[in-house]
Design an enzyme around this catalytic site. Structure first.
Site, PDB file in Angstrom:
ATOM      1  N   ASP A 105     -32.194  15.954 -18.513  1.00  0.00           N
ATOM      2  CA  ASP A 105     -30.839  14.896 -17.962  1.00  0.00           C
ATOM      3  C   ASP A 105     -29.874  14.341 -19.041  1.00  0.00           C
ATOM      4  OD1 ASP A 105     -31.250  12.245 -17.184  1.00  0.00           O
ATOM      5  OD2 ASP A 105     -32.411  13.308 -16.036  1.00  0.00           O
ATOM      6  N   MET A 106     -28.964  14.694 -18.592  1.00  0.00           N
ATOM      7  CA  MET A 106     -27.889  13.729 -19.011  1.00  0.00           C
ATOM      8  C   MET A 106     -28.313  12.351 -19.808  1.00  0.00           C
ATOM      9  SD  MET A 106     -23.947  12.878 -18.914  1.00  0.00           S
ATOM     10  CE  MET A 106     -22.294  12.294 -19.870  1.00  0.00           C
TER      11      MET A 106
END
Length: 239
Positions: A105-106
């Site tokens: 994820d980011m």
């Protein structure tokens, strides 16, 4: 050249794993010789038939490449992003078309492999191969022995009980009230490590994937990458 199944062609062209390529075909996103194809049994002859994915010609690269990136926070791992956010592909400038293997994820940093070999993607992402992924996670609060045992045996992350994991405490800081753990899993559920930690009542402050299949990024600066060696690729394929 011998005919091969369309999903195999897409995988060898680095578009996606065979399983994901089947989904793309069923969704009507693939054309063969100008016609949309939705039959999984469709075969094509490389070099003769024209295959398009999302209206772009797809060709099988003869050279397979495998790249290990130390992903920084703030980059998404999708090939296309609807919000036009920075992508890991902006960090890896090569002429070959690459896809990230799995996702981070980011707000998670660390080891991410990119390749144009769909079969390699399948090997790394299919649950039956049980490829280990090692994470260093910093949590708010002091984690109890009972919670460590829960992570080891499996916790409910929303209708799913995680498989047994390897967990050890790397550091505790009573003054700052934080705990740093090493967690090794071989599953790839969405945001799994974050959800595991939430399940034992601890907020994740920082998350870093330090290794995939035992191949680490300790010697790679954040945002930098290197090619996997032939020995590393061979090890993953043979495990």
């Amino acid at each position: 050249m011998e005919e091969i199944r369309l999903q195999k062609y897409l995988a060898e062209a680095g578009i996606a794993s065979r399983r994901k390529a089947e989904e793309l075909i069923l969704q009507g996103k693939v054309q063969v010789n100008g016609k949309v194809v939705t039959e999984l049994g469709t075969k094509v002859e490389p070099g003769k038939d024209e295959v398009k994915y999302e209206n772009k010609v797809v060709q099988i690269e003869s050279k397979k490449i495998y790249i290990l990136l130390n992903k920084p926070i703030g980059y998404v791992t999708t090939v296309k992003d609807q919000f036009d956010r920075d992508s890991v592909l902006d960090l890896v400038k090569v002429k070959e078309r690459l896809v990230p293997v799995g996702r981070l994820d980011m707000y998670t940093s660390g080891a991410l492999i990119l390749t144009n070999d769909g079969d390699f993607v399948y090997k790394l992402t299919h649950p039956k191969h049980e490829i280990n992924k090692t994470y260093s996670v910093t949590l708010k609060g002091i984690v109890s022995k009972e919670n460590i045992e829960a992570l080891k045996t499996g916790v409910d992350i929303g209708g799913y009980i995680t498989k047994p994991a390897k967990v050890k405490i790397l550091k505790t800081d009573e003054e700052k009230q934080i705990t740093r753990l090493e967690i090794i899993i071989h599953e790839g559920k969405n945001r799994q490590v974050r959800k595991m930690c939430e399940a034992i009542g601890h907020k994740v402050l920082a998350l870093h994937r330090s290794a995939i299949a035992g191949i680490g990024v300790k010697d790679i600066e954040l945002g930098k990458w290197r090619y996997l060696s032939k020995e590393e690729v061979k090890k993953i394929l043979q495990d």
